[in-house]
Design a protein around this motif. Structure first.
Motif, PDB file in Angstrom:
ATOM      1  N   UNK A   1      15.385   2.483   0.310  1.00 26.24           N
ATOM      2  CA  UNK A   1      15.213   3.887  -0.037  1.00 26.24           C
ATOM      3  C   UNK A   1      15.173   4.016  -1.552  1.00 26.24           C
ATOM      4  N   UNK A   2      15.074   5.218  -2.037  1.00 28.40           N
ATOM      5  CA  UNK A   2      15.025   5.410  -3.485  1.00 28.40           C
ATOM      6  C   UNK A   2      16.354   4.998  -4.112  1.00 28.40           C
ATOM      7  N   UNK A   3      16.308   4.095  -5.068  1.00 31.44           N
ATOM      8  CA  UNK A   3      17.504   3.658  -5.787  1.00 31.44           C
ATOM      9  C   UNK A   3      17.770   4.678  -6.885  1.00 31.44           C
ATOM     10  N   UNK A   4      18.866   5.389  -6.823  1.00 25.59           N
ATOM     11  CA  UNK A   4      19.067   6.542  -7.720  1.00 25.59           C
ATOM     12  C   UNK A   4      19.219   6.126  -9.176  1.00 25.59           C
ATOM     13  N   UNK A   5      18.742   7.020 -10.051  1.00 32.08           N
ATOM     14  CA  UNK A   5      18.961   6.843 -11.487  1.00 32.08           C
ATOM     15  C   UNK A   5      20.405   7.191 -11.807  1.00 32.08           C
TER      16      UNK A   5
ATOM     17  N   UNK B   1       7.631  -3.413  -3.672  1.00 33.01           N
ATOM     18  CA  UNK B   1       7.902  -2.163  -4.359  1.00 33.01           C
ATOM     19  C   UNK B   1       7.058  -1.075  -3.719  1.00 33.01           C
ATOM     20  N   UNK B   2       7.706  -0.091  -3.083  1.00 31.30           N
ATOM     21  CA  UNK B   2       6.989   0.920  -2.313  1.00 31.30           C
ATOM     22  C   UNK B   2       6.498   2.099  -3.143  1.00 31.30           C
ATOM     23  N   UNK B   3       6.850   2.122  -4.435  1.00 25.37           N
ATOM     24  CA  UNK B   3       6.464   3.246  -5.283  1.00 25.37           C
ATOM     25  C   UNK B   3       5.494   2.766  -6.357  1.00 25.37           C
ATOM     26  N   UNK B   4       4.620   3.650  -6.862  1.00 25.59           N
ATOM     27  CA  UNK B   4       3.726   3.261  -7.951  1.00 25.59           C
ATOM     28  C   UNK B   4       4.449   3.213  -9.281  1.00 25.59           C
ATOM     29  N   UNK B   5       3.807   2.599 -10.268  1.00 18.36           N
ATOM     30  CA  UNK B   5       4.368   2.534 -11.610  1.00 18.36           C
ATOM     31  C   UNK B   5       3.910   3.703 -12.457  1.00 18.36           C
ATOM     32  N   UNK B   6       3.600   3.427 -13.706  1.00 23.95           N
ATOM     33  CA  UNK B   6       3.149   4.410 -14.700  1.00 23.95           C
ATOM     34  C   UNK B   6       4.273   5.326 -15.143  1.00 23.95           C
ATOM     35  N   UNK B   7       4.968   5.945 -14.233  1.00 23.00           N
ATOM     36  CA  UNK B   7       6.023   6.888 -14.604  1.00 23.00           C
ATOM     37  C   UNK B   7       7.284   6.547 -13.822  1.00 23.00           C
ATOM     38  N   UNK B   8       8.092   5.607 -14.340  1.00 23.14           N
ATOM     39  CA  UNK B   8       9.308   5.202 -13.665  1.00 23.14           C
ATOM     40  C   UNK B   8       9.094   3.950 -12.840  1.00 23.14           C
ATOM     41  N   UNK B   9       9.991   3.745 -11.850  1.00 23.12           N
ATOM     42  CA  UNK B   9       9.919   2.620 -10.914  1.00 23.12           C
ATOM     43  C   UNK B   9      10.037   1.290 -11.649  1.00 23.12           C
TER      44      UNK B   9
ATOM     45  N   UNK C   1       3.996  -2.330 -11.140  1.00 17.15           N
ATOM     46  CA  UNK C   1       2.543  -2.204 -11.237  1.00 17.15           C
ATOM     47  C   UNK C   1       2.140  -0.764 -10.931  1.00 17.15           C
ATOM     48  N   UNK C   2       0.924  -0.440 -11.301  1.00 12.55           N
ATOM     49  CA  UNK C   2       0.459   0.932 -11.108  1.00 12.55           C
ATOM     50  C   UNK C   2       0.371   1.286  -9.629  1.00 12.55           C
ATOM     51  N   UNK C   3       0.076   0.290  -8.793  1.00  8.17           N
ATOM     52  CA  UNK C   3       0.021   0.519  -7.355  1.00  8.17           C
ATOM     53  C   UNK C   3       1.178  -0.212  -6.693  1.00  8.17           C
ATOM     54  N   UNK C   4       1.728   0.342  -5.600  1.00 10.72           N
ATOM     55  CA  UNK C   4       2.801  -0.367  -4.880  1.00 10.72           C
ATOM     56  C   UNK C   4       2.317  -1.735  -4.429  1.00 10.72           C
ATOM     57  N   UNK C   5       3.178  -2.747  -4.553  1.00  9.05           N
ATOM     58  CA  UNK C   5       2.788  -4.086  -4.129  1.00  9.05           C
ATOM     59  C   UNK C   5       4.003  -4.998  -4.066  1.00  9.05           C
ATOM     60  N   UNK C   6       3.796  -6.171  -3.513  1.00  8.51           N
ATOM     61  CA  UNK C   6       4.821  -7.210  -3.460  1.00  8.51           C
ATOM     62  C   UNK C   6       4.987  -7.799  -4.860  1.00  8.51           C
ATOM     63  N   UNK C   7       6.257  -7.918  -5.308  1.00  5.58           N
ATOM     64  CA  UNK C   7       6.478  -8.447  -6.651  1.00  5.58           C
ATOM     65  C   UNK C   7       7.367  -9.693  -6.658  1.00  5.58           C
ATOM     66  N   UNK C   8       7.891 -10.104  -5.487  1.00  2.00           N
ATOM     67  CA  UNK C   8       8.776 -11.284  -5.468  1.00  2.00           C
ATOM     68  C   UNK C   8       8.652 -11.957  -4.102  1.00  2.00           C
ATOM     69  N   UNK C   9       8.448 -13.290  -4.109  1.00  2.00           N
ATOM     70  CA  UNK C   9       8.402 -14.092  -2.885  1.00  2.00           C
ATOM     71  C   UNK C   9       9.144 -15.392  -3.134  1.00  2.00           C
TER      72      UNK C   9
ATOM     73  N   UNK D   1       0.858  -1.174   0.000  1.00  2.00           N
ATOM     74  CA  UNK D   1       0.000   0.000   0.000  1.00  2.00           C
ATOM     75  C   UNK D   1       0.898   1.229   0.000  1.00  2.00           C
ATOM     76  N   UNK D   2       0.540   2.211  -0.785  1.00  2.00           N
ATOM     77  CA  UNK D   2       1.388   3.386  -0.944  1.00  2.00           C
ATOM     78  C   UNK D   2       1.576   4.113   0.370  1.00  2.00           C
ATOM     79  N   UNK D   3       2.823   4.520   0.623  1.00  2.00           N
ATOM     80  CA  UNK D   3       3.095   5.331   1.803  1.00  2.00           C
ATOM     81  C   UNK D   3       2.371   6.665   1.718  1.00  2.00           C
TER      82      UNK D   3
END
Length: 702
Positions: free
Chosen positions: A216-220, A249-257, A153-161, A20-22
């Motif tokens: 934390x944010x992984x820099x570009x 993944x703590x950030x949403x998709x659509x634009x980056x991430x 994904x468009x919403x933050x979520x678990x992507x690997x288990x 869930x998005x922070x």
């Protein structure tokens, strides 16, 4: 209230490890806890805030990003997604609920590939070239190494288990978890509105206890090699040691991430284990020459991380595997290299674990390896040194090649003794003698060559004659002589009777320097020069006129060539008529003539100079034009001898009251027919002969 709000935000940010998005949670906090309509302080709200702060502070276990500062074991679990051509196999549904695609993934999709240059519209090209970097290999540089490419994904979520079953990890053991992550977004496209990957790693044991770490944010980056390693520590307890690793993944998709994932692994983490030879500071490889016998003691200093620290020394076998050495369970290990030990490298390391875990390779951690190298002796060297001539470079070459060289001999210095070839520049007689070289292989195993006598042949010593100057058209003999001379050669050949003769006749048209090259029977050469000076008819020049004032002197600066005797006439007024440049002090106009002659009879030449002697000008400072017949005129002595001279006289106010060219008739002190009043007047006289202007004052007295 503000301080408490900051505490809750900080703990909440690190605690959020579900999909869930922070930003949603912070919105909830702002609206229901800190928004102005609800900011009125109440005991209930205070209790709720304290409860939230306490809960967030204690909900996270070992959340700091850490690496193992002690020793690491071999990986007990490693997931690198394999390698191959094209696409890798999809991951199971129990690993990710993202959609697998053999192509360029969109939001919520992933693929397993070895490059981002993948099949796009039935062709090959970079995925999302408008925003993604081109990645052509995994983090190890393997162009066939597969990676997990994730389009968020468009919403933050678990992507690997991934669940690691019981028995893979040891009980009561600390492990380091690590993964390599790459931010696919171009650095140029990063900024406001673009989401950088932000991953929370969650490790859950069989008892439901969690250990988390947020990257934390992984820099570009603008560097397509900018893979980043993220790691964390966790400990297994006793009993069931099954664990699950999750990535959120703590950030949403659509634009980056969007990201690449590679090399997920677990390694035991244990105490510091420095090891060395006799002391832990000496850990570089030790060398022994084959056939020697040498004893070593491998020592260690193990930290106190374990309750029951147990040790086991190992040796690397020829197949590349580590074997336990029977009975080698102490802090020290004696190792002997005997005269029968074969050539090769022998590696040792120390394993450590807690209690009976020492019996399981997956529980151990290891020190760095210590290496003992048994090295072969080099082949016996030989030396090649062709004879050279004095002044040339003497070169001694040792064969075959070796790692290090050490020369002895007359021409060896500290600067060149380790060279090969040994080069002695500008060799001379002092460099003649016997030379030897000792060559060294790995481990300073050495062999020495036989002696070689180096020869430096001396150059010829040449003597030449120096003929006197000759007149143009005459001839002279030039000659050279040297012991052990095989041949002579003169250059240039112009004017020589025989350029290959020892003593040729020389008749050059002008002064010429000849160079003779003498070659000895050994082929050594030397040169020397001799100059034949040709004296042509003397030449002389001088400016045709000199000007002086009476009582002055002037140097007669004649320029001459090819003359060595001089005579001026007449001698009147000269300090020395036999000098090339005498000093002349005539009292009247006069013409002097120089005769310059060659002392060896090559002729003479004459030049003349006219010296104009101007009379001295005497300017009175007063006169009285009152008609009494005494001093009625301004009588300037000798000015009349300058017929082109000009004179101007001015009053004190600057008015010109008199002017003249020449001075045949002295001034009577009148202006326009009227006698000027008494006073001071100023004059300027130009003699028109190049001399400086004459200026001053004159006083008229009545």
């Amino acid at each position: 209230m503000i301080v408490l709000q900051g505490v809750i935000y900080s703990r909440f940010n690190s605690f959020l490890c579900i999909g869930v998005s922070k930003k949603i949670y912070f919105w909830w906090l702002d609206v229901f806890l800190f928004s102005k309509p609800l900011m009125r302080f109440t005991p209930v709200k205070l209790f709720l805030l304290i409860l939230l702060a306490f809960a967030f502070t204690h909900a996270q276990v070992n959340a700091q990003a850490v690496v193992c500062n002690g020793s690491l074991g071999d990986p007990v679990f490693k997931l690198d997604f394999g390698s191959g051509q094209g696409y890798g196999a999809p991951l199971g549904n129990d690993v990710t609920d993202f959609t697998y695609i053999q192509g360029c993934p969109e939001d919520g999709q992933y693929t397993i590939v070895n490059t981002t240059n993948i099949n796009v519209n039935n062709g090959y090209g970079n995925c999302h070239p408008e925003g993604w970097q081109v990645v052509t290999h995994d983090h190890t540089g393997n162009t066939n190494g597969y990676m997990m490419l994730v389009n968020a994904s468009q919403d933050p979520k678990k992507f690997f288990t991934y669940k690691i079953s019981a028995g893979t990890l040891c009980q009561n053991t600390k492990y380091e978890f690590s993964a390599w992550v790459f931010n696919l977004i171009f650095q140029a496209h990063a900024g406001p509105g673009v989401h950088e990957p932000d991953i929370t790693f969650v490790i859950t044991n069989a008892n439901g206890e969690k250990t988390t770490y947020d990257t934390g944010e992984i820099p570009a980056s603008s560097d397509p090699e900018d893979w980043r390693r993220y790691s964390m520590l966790f400990s297994t307890g006793s009993g069931n040691n099954e664990i699950t690793i999750e990535m959120i993944n703590n950030e949403p998709g659509l634009n980056g991430n969007d990201l690449m994932l590679d090399d997920i692994q677990f390694r035991p983490c244990g105490p510091t284990m420095p090891v060395g030879f006799s002391d832990i500071a000496t850990n570089m490889p030790q060398d022994v020459c084959v056939g020697e016998t040498k004893n070593f003691t491998l020592v260690s200093s193990v930290g106190n991380d374990y309750t029951d620290t147990r040790l086991q020394w190992q040796k690397l076998n020829p197949n590349g595997n580590w074997d336990d050495l029977p009975g080698a369970t102490g802090a020290q290990l004696p190792v002997s290299v005997t005269n029968s030990t074969p050539i090769g490298a022998y590696e040792y390391r120390l394993a450590a674990a807690d209690g009976n875990n020492i019996n399981s390779p997956t529980c151990r951690t290891y020190s760095q390896s210590l290496t003992i190298r048994v090295n072969a002796y080099p082949d016996k060297p030989s030396i090649i040194a062709p004879p050279v001539c004095e002044g040339d470079a003497l070169t001694l070459t040792a064969t075959p090649g070796a790692i290090r060289y050490e020369w002895t001999g007359p021409g060896v210095t500290e600067a060149n003794k380790a060279q090969n070839p040994l080069v002695i520049d500008n060799a001379s007689a002092v460099d003649i003698g016997d030379y030897q070289v000792t060559v060294f292989s790995v481990g300073d195993c050495s062999r020495t060559s036989d002696k070689l006598h180096a020869v430096v042949n001396l150059k010829p010593v040449i003597t030449v004659n120096a003929p006197p100057p000759i007149c143009k058209g005459s001839a002279t003999i030039i000659s050279a002589d040297a012991a052990d001379a095989k041949s002579y050669s003169w250059l240039p050949v112009t004017g020589l009777s025989d350029p290959a003769a020892k003593s040729p006749a020389a008749k050059p048209a002008e002064t010429t320097t000849y160079t003779v090259t003498v070659t000895t029977n050994e082929g050594c050469t030397a040169t020397k020069q001799v100059t034949v000076t040709v004296m042509p008819v003397p030449e002389a020049s001088i400016s045709p006129q000199k000007k002086i004032f009476e009582g002055q002197s002037v140097v007669l600066d004649a320029q001459t060539q090819y003359a060595d005797t001089y005579l001026w006439s007449p001698a009147e007024g000269l300090d020395d008529p036999t000098k090339k440049n005498p000093i002349a002090s005539p009292t009247d106009d006069i013409t002097y003539t120089l005769k310059a002659s060659s002392g060896i009879g090559c002729g003479s030449v004459s030049v003349s100079v006219f010296v104009r002697v101007y009379k001295k000008i005497v300017i009175p400072t007063t006169f009285s034009p009152n008609g009494d017949g005494l001093n009625d005129y301004w009588d300037i002595e000798a000015l009349s001898t300058y017929p082109e001279s000009t004179m101007n006289v001015f009053s004190r106010s600057g008015q010109k009251v008199y002017t003249s060219t020449g001075y045949d008739k002295p001034w009577n002190g009148a202006y326009k027919g009227y006698v000027l009043p008494s006073g001071t007047y100023y004059y300027v006289i130009d003699l028109k002969n190049g001399a400086p202007l004459l200026s001053g004052w004159v006083f008229i007295v009545h």
